[in-house]
Design an enzyme around this catalytic site. Structure first.
Site, PDB file in Angstrom:
ATOM      1  N   SER A 131     -13.075 -11.885 -11.552  1.00 33.09           N
ATOM      2  CA  SER A 131     -14.175 -13.180 -11.656  1.00 33.09           C
ATOM      3  C   SER A 131     -13.779 -14.561 -10.510  1.00 33.09           C
ATOM      4  O   SER A 131     -12.671 -14.220  -9.877  1.00 33.09           O
ATOM      5  CB  SER A 131     -13.915 -13.873 -12.969  1.00 33.09           C
ATOM      6  OG  SER A 131     -14.345 -12.855 -13.929  1.00 33.09           O
TER       7      SER A 131
HETATM    8  C1  SAM Z   1     -15.516  -9.633 -14.310  1.00 32.82           C
HETATM    9  S1  SAM Z   1     -14.411  -8.123 -14.786  1.00 32.82           S
HETATM   10  C2  SAM Z   1     -13.490  -8.771 -16.090  1.00 32.82           C
HETATM   11  C3  SAM Z   1     -12.491  -9.296 -14.776  1.00 32.82           C
HETATM   12  C4  SAM Z   1     -10.820  -9.451 -15.625  1.00 32.82           C
HETATM   13  N1  SAM Z   1     -10.446 -10.577 -16.174  1.00 32.82           N
HETATM   14  C5  SAM Z   1      -9.972  -9.880 -14.342  1.00 32.82           C
HETATM   15  O1  SAM Z   1      -9.474 -10.985 -14.236  1.00 32.82           O
HETATM   16  O2  SAM Z   1      -9.203  -8.983 -13.204  1.00 32.82           O
HETATM   17  C6  SAM Z   1     -15.264  -7.187 -16.518  1.00 32.82           C
HETATM   18  C7  SAM Z   1     -14.553  -6.188 -16.601  1.00 32.82           C
HETATM   19  O3  SAM Z   1     -15.192  -6.034 -18.560  1.00 32.82           O
HETATM   20  C8  SAM Z   1     -15.437  -4.364 -18.800  1.00 32.82           C
HETATM   21  N2  SAM Z   1     -15.887  -4.140 -19.441  1.00 32.82           N
HETATM   22  C9  SAM Z   1     -17.581  -3.653 -19.916  1.00 32.82           C
HETATM   23  N3  SAM Z   1     -17.267  -3.720 -21.017  1.00 32.82           N
HETATM   24  C10 SAM Z   1     -16.713  -3.457 -21.660  1.00 32.82           C
HETATM   25  C11 SAM Z   1     -16.280  -3.135 -22.600  1.00 32.82           C
HETATM   26  N4  SAM Z   1     -17.224  -2.661 -23.881  1.00 32.82           N
HETATM   27  N5  SAM Z   1     -15.208  -3.182 -23.445  1.00 32.82           N
HETATM   28  C12 SAM Z   1     -13.932  -3.790 -22.794  1.00 32.82           C
HETATM   29  N6  SAM Z   1     -14.849  -4.056 -21.582  1.00 32.82           N
HETATM   30  C13 SAM Z   1     -15.119  -3.975 -20.659  1.00 32.82           C
HETATM   31  C14 SAM Z   1     -15.399  -3.872 -17.279  1.00 32.82           C
HETATM   32  O4  SAM Z   1     -14.993  -3.093 -17.181  1.00 32.82           O
HETATM   33  C15 SAM Z   1     -14.549  -5.032 -16.482  1.00 32.82           C
HETATM   34  O5  SAM Z   1     -13.286  -4.181 -15.513  1.00 32.82           O
END
Ligand code: SAM
Length: 422
Positions: free
Chosen positions: A67
């Site tokens: 992000s």
């Molecule tokens: C914007 S990224 C997160 C960035 C992360 N916090 C970092 O510091 O790199 C959003 C993440 O949410 C995950 N995601 C999407 N749906 C999800 C779910 N139902 N449960 C857990 N993770 C999920 C995606 O796979 C993705 O890796």
């Protein structure tokens, strides 16, 4: 060549200078943990820009990213972590945010971070190990179910956009604990810091944001209608099944009329304020967006853009007519997150029969302006389990989701009648 150390320091210095990082503990976490350890395949100059970096793309769509550092800092400040706390993160991604949080909860804290894809979980574990961080449990699973075996949590954070508040997040949060998440609130996303009070949540702070959407069983309802023969032009509406995509595409390619509203704004006020205003009042509320290198050539009225690869406008769509807010015809759209806010006169571009939709959008802009330009500042959101009845008081707006009823108001600002929507 400038090295990682200098680039890292320059980014954090810039975020502190522009007040994007205010809390000295959050600043210390960002200074202690270099982002490049979590993005090993990305050139350093890109790593240390204040931008989101996609890390996994499926069918042309980013499904994981690191992000934007600025919104990460804002959300960590909203989360108000203390040493020793138990924390659940949903959306491990690269593991960078989890690493920052370990710094804030210190050795006595407990951190679980979840993601839905094995490769992402493996990647986050590897990056955390490379950074020498051992006390994060990275768990594979649908974050919509939370992680019951670590509950109750003092803090739960989603770093992925939710349409609703899944019951598990409330159940697994201890009373008085905080849930911070990007939540769809009337057509745009707000990062909301909720505090649990008995069986419901009350916002302590709200700010604008834009995250990719949660996947899995707790994803929001579909909104997308693809227009034309490539997936790069999309209309997002409440009921995509009711839209004739071919007719909608023809409508948007037809001659348009531009109307000045007489209201001068900056882009941020629109995303946080007028977009929410029309979403709460117009059943045909929509977004039109174009992605990819051809974005500028698509029939999306110029409102929001990311240099040459994304363009979007909010408005109202109905059978045979549509209207969108936009900048003055011929105006340049400032690109990138660092762009200076520059006021412009808001216009409306109307398509199709009569000018009724466009005129209504002009009236909304005037009414929003006259009502004090309500937006994210001063907004309070209460989230009640859907089974809890609520009769809206004057000035309250109710948004009904699947599990939650959101009650919006602006305490301290004069009310002008309530509404109910989904
Ligand atoms: C914007 S990224 C997160 C960035 C992360 N916090 C970092 O510091 O790199 C959003 C993440 O949410 C995950 N995601 C999407 N749906 C999800 C779910 N139902 N449960 C857990 N993770 C999920 C995606 O796979 C993705 O890796």
């Amino acid at each position: 060549m400038v090295g990682a150390f200098a680039l890292h320091r320059a980014l954090i210095d810039a975020l502190v200078r522009r007040n994007a990082i205010k809390d000295s503990r959050v600043e210390a976490a960002f200074r202690a943990i270099p982002r490049h350890l979590f993005l090993p395949d990305v050139p350093l100059a890109e790593v240390y820009r204040n931008e989101a970096i996609p890390t996994k793309i499926v069918d042309g769509e980013a499904v994981s990213s690191s992000s934007q550092p600025e919104i990460m800092a804002t959300m960590l400040e909203q989360l108000a972590l203390e040493p020793g706390q138990r924390v659940l993160e949903i959306g491990a991604g690269t593991g960078y945010n989890a690493a920052l949080m370990t710094h804030l909860v210190a050795d006595t804290g407990t951190l679980i971070s979840m993601d839905v894809d094995t490769d992402l979980v493996d990647g986050a574990r590897a990056h955390l190990a490379a950074a020498g961080i051992e006390h994060v449990r990275v768990v594979l699973g649908d974050g919509g179910l939370g992680c019951p075996d670590g509950a109750p949590y003092d803090r739960i954070i989603l770093t992925v956009g939710a349409w609703d508040i899944a019951p598990a997040w409330l159940e697994q949060l201890r009373p008085g604990g905080r849930l911070v998440l990007p939540l769809t609130v009337g057509g745009s996303q707000k990062s909301v810091a909720f505090v649990r009070i008995a069986d419901h949540l009350v916002s302590a702070s709200v700010t604008d944001c834009a995250f990719m959407s949660l996947r899995g069983a707790f994803a929001g309802p579909p909104t997308r209608v693809v227009l034309g023969d490539t997936p790069d032009l999309r209309l997002h509406v409440r009921d995509p099944a009711a839209v004739d995509a071919a007719a909608a595409y023809d409508l948007l390619k037809s001659a348009a009329t531009d109307l000045p509203t007489g209201v001068h704004v900056i882009g941020g006020e629109l995303y946080g304020g007028l977009v929410l205003w029309i979403a709460l009042r117009e059943p045909g509320f929509c977004w039109l967006e174009a992605i990819g290198p051809q974005a500028d050539a698509r029939p999306v009225p110029p409102l929001f853009a990311l240099a040459g690869k994304y363009r979007s406008a909010a408005g109202v769509f109905g059978a045979g007519s549509a209207g969108f807010y936009m900048r003055p015809p011929g105006d340049r759209i400032p690109g990138g997150p660092e762009a200076e806010p520059r006021p412009f006169e808001l216009y409306v571009r109307g398509f199709g029969e009569g000018a009724e939709t466009a005129r209504r959008l002009c009236e909304h802009a005037e009414a929003w302006d006259a009502a004090g330009r309500r937006g994210t500042a001063g907004l309070r959101i209460r989230a009640l389990p859907i089974a809890t009845g609520h009769v809206p008081a004057a000035g309250e707006h109710v948004i009904e989701k699947r599990w939650t009823r959101l009650v919006l108001d602006w305490p301290g600002q004069a009310g002008r009648g309530g509404s109910r929507s989904t």
